[in-house]
Design an enzyme around this catalytic site. Structure first.
Site, PDB file in Angstrom:
ATOM      1  N   TYR A 156       0.839  -1.211   0.000  1.00 42.14           N
ATOM      2  CA  TYR A 156       0.000   0.000   0.000  1.00 42.14           C
ATOM      3  C   TYR A 156       0.874   1.262   0.000  1.00 42.14           C
ATOM      4  O   TYR A 156       0.522   2.276  -0.594  1.00 42.14           O
ATOM      5  CB  TYR A 156      -0.975  -0.020   1.168  1.00 42.14           C
ATOM      6  CG  TYR A 156      -2.177   0.870   0.945  1.00 42.14           C
ATOM      7  CD1 TYR A 156      -2.983   0.721  -0.183  1.00 42.14           C
ATOM      8  CD2 TYR A 156      -2.506   1.872   1.857  1.00 42.14           C
ATOM      9  CE1 TYR A 156      -4.078   1.552  -0.393  1.00 42.14           C
ATOM     10  CE2 TYR A 156      -3.604   2.692   1.665  1.00 42.14           C
ATOM     11  CZ  TYR A 156      -4.379   2.529   0.533  1.00 42.14           C
ATOM     12  OH  TYR A 156      -5.462   3.354   0.332  1.00 42.14           O
ATOM     13  N   LYS A 163      -3.263   8.415   2.645  1.00 42.16           N
ATOM     14  CA  LYS A 163      -4.513   8.238   3.413  1.00 42.16           C
ATOM     15  C   LYS A 163      -4.354   8.796   4.827  1.00 42.16           C
ATOM     16  O   LYS A 163      -5.322   9.301   5.403  1.00 42.16           O
ATOM     17  CB  LYS A 163      -4.933   6.769   3.461  1.00 42.16           C
ATOM     18  CG  LYS A 163      -5.449   6.205   2.134  1.00 42.16           C
ATOM     19  CD  LYS A 163      -6.692   6.893   1.615  1.00 42.16           C
ATOM     20  CE  LYS A 163      -7.315   6.120   0.452  1.00 42.16           C
ATOM     21  NZ  LYS A 163      -8.386   6.901  -0.228  1.00 42.16           N
TER      22      LYS A 163
HETATM   23  C1  IMJ Z   1      -3.892  -0.878  -3.205  1.00 42.46           C
HETATM   24  C2  IMJ Z   1      -2.536  -1.155  -3.284  1.00 42.46           C
HETATM   25  C3  IMJ Z   1      -1.936  -2.106  -2.468  1.00 42.46           C
HETATM   26  C4  IMJ Z   1      -2.679  -2.809  -1.556  1.00 42.46           C
HETATM   27  C5  IMJ Z   1      -4.041  -2.540  -1.480  1.00 42.46           C
HETATM   28  C6  IMJ Z   1      -4.653  -1.579  -2.298  1.00 42.46           C
HETATM   29  N1  IMJ Z   1      -5.018  -3.080  -0.690  1.00 42.46           N
HETATM   30  C7  IMJ Z   1      -6.212  -2.499  -0.970  1.00 42.46           C
HETATM   31  C8  IMJ Z   1      -6.028  -1.547  -1.987  1.00 42.46           C
HETATM   32  C9  IMJ Z   1      -4.790  -4.146   0.294  1.00 42.46           C
HETATM   33  C10 IMJ Z   1      -7.494  -2.793  -0.291  1.00 42.46           C
HETATM   34  C11 IMJ Z   1      -7.077  -0.667  -2.635  1.00 42.46           C
HETATM   35  N2  IMJ Z   1      -7.115   0.677  -1.980  1.00 42.46           N
HETATM   36  C12 IMJ Z   1      -7.612   0.724  -0.628  1.00 42.46           C
HETATM   37  C13 IMJ Z   1      -6.705   1.838  -2.592  1.00 42.46           C
HETATM   38  O1  IMJ Z   1      -6.759   2.883  -1.960  1.00 42.46           O
HETATM   39  C14 IMJ Z   1      -6.175   1.860  -3.964  1.00 42.46           C
HETATM   40  C15 IMJ Z   1      -5.612   2.973  -4.478  1.00 42.46           C
HETATM   41  C16 IMJ Z   1      -4.917   3.013  -5.768  1.00 42.46           C
HETATM   42  C17 IMJ Z   1      -4.873   1.957  -6.653  1.00 42.46           C
HETATM   43  C18 IMJ Z   1      -4.194   2.094  -7.859  1.00 42.46           C
HETATM   44  C19 IMJ Z   1      -4.058   0.971  -8.841  1.00 42.46           C
HETATM   45  C20 IMJ Z   1      -3.808   1.454 -10.245  1.00 42.46           C
HETATM   46  C21 IMJ Z   1      -2.894   2.635 -10.323  1.00 42.46           C
HETATM   47  N3  IMJ Z   1      -2.863   3.512  -9.295  1.00 42.46           N
HETATM   48  C22 IMJ Z   1      -3.569   3.339  -8.131  1.00 42.46           C
HETATM   49  N4  IMJ Z   1      -3.621   4.336  -7.233  1.00 42.46           N
HETATM   50  C23 IMJ Z   1      -4.292   4.197  -6.091  1.00 42.46           C
HETATM   51  O2  IMJ Z   1      -2.220   2.805 -11.337  1.00 42.46           O
END
Ligand code: IMJ
Length: 254
Positions: A156, A163
């Site tokens: 993450y 966040k």
């Molecule tokens: C995202 C990345 C790593 C682990 C993750 C996540 N887990 C969860 C998420 C365990 C639940 C999803 N999440 C909570 C997010 O806030 C995702 C944000 C995000 C995802 C992407 C993927 C594609 C990209 N950029 C991104 N930027 C933010 O190119």
């Protein structure tokens, strides 16, 4: 169930596709009698948001790239032209470079850090400033967060730091806007298979852990987040501000 949001106009950002949490929120809001203003990033997302919300009571679709001060200024003007107060603002936006979600955190670039924080955290402040002038009856602002804000979740990385900034911004906004009867809260959702989660390494095993170990023994569903958002948008939560509401089957206990 009575209509909890009848007479309210709600602005929802972040409807990109059918998996978007913002889409589930819009559906819950509409079910409760709210009318919707939808913001979209670009023409492609306008088309998909339009198709998705064709069955919902959308009063206006407005462009809003949160990295553009011109878009944000135009948003305020368009909302003023709408000629009615906005009661609710839903911030459901995040972006980090994919490479920053995979590589070791220590390798996060300055550019990648700033991009993630600009789109995912500063945007809550900027959107709030743009919308507050039309929240003349008080209202409710909410943002979507994730447990990675306070715990280390594998991969993450920079999003967790963004966040954390989002959650702290939520608290300072709550303090600023409270005297205007505008409440500001965050929903920390459990892992959901959205487009933003697609490609996350071992995501299905993360979902399995929630299924097997969480108090409620099931992975978070978008509709659960939508219904929690109804509570935060409704007058039932009139005493709630500066809060993080976990909608995660109880996973944050562990
Ligand atoms: C995202 C990345 C790593 C682990 C993750 C996540 N887990 C969860 C998420 C365990 C639940 C999803 N999440 C909570 C997010 O806030 C995702 C944000 C995000 C995802 C992407 C993927 C594609 C990209 N950029 C991104 N930027 C933010 O190119």
């Amino acid at each position: 169930m009575p209509n909890l949001l009848t007479g309210k106009t709600t602005l929802v950002s972040g409807i990109a596709n059918k998996w978007s949490i913002a889409y589930a929120i819009a559906e819950s809001f509409a079910r409760e009698g709210a009318e919707l203003v939808i913001t979209y990033l670009n023409d492609k997302q306008r088309e998909s948001a339009e198709a998705l919300t064709a069955h919902l009571p959308v009063v206006k679709m407005l462009p809003c790239d949160v990295t553009s001060d011109a878009d944000l200024a135009a948003l305020t003007v368009s909302l003023q032209e709408l000629g009615r107060p906005i009661d609710t603002l839903v911030h459901s936006l995040a972006f980090a470079n994919r490479e920053d979600l995979g590589q070791p955190f220590v390798d996060t670039s300055r550019e990648g850090f700033l991009l993630a924080h600009n789109v995912s955290a500063y945007s809550l402040i900027a959107m709030s400033r743009a919308v507050v002038p039309v929240m003349t009856n008080g209202g409710s602002i909410m943002a979507m967060s994730y447990l990675g804000a306070t715990r280390v979740v594998p991969n993450y990385n920079v999003m967790g730091v963004a966040k954390a900034a989002l959650e702290a911004s939520m608290r300072y906004l709550a303090n600023d806007l409270g005297p205007r009867k505008i409440r500001v809260n965050a929903i920390s959702a459990g892992p959901i298979k959205t487009a933003s989660a697609r490609g996350v390494k071992d995501f299905s095993s993360i979902l399995d852990v929630v299924k097997d170990k969480s108090p409620l023994r099931h992975p978070t569903e978008p509709g659960e987040v939508g219904d929690a958002a109804v509570f935060l948008a409704s007058d039932l939560s009139r005493g709630v501000t500066g809060n993080i509401m976990f909608v995660d089957s109880g996973m944050q206990l562990f």
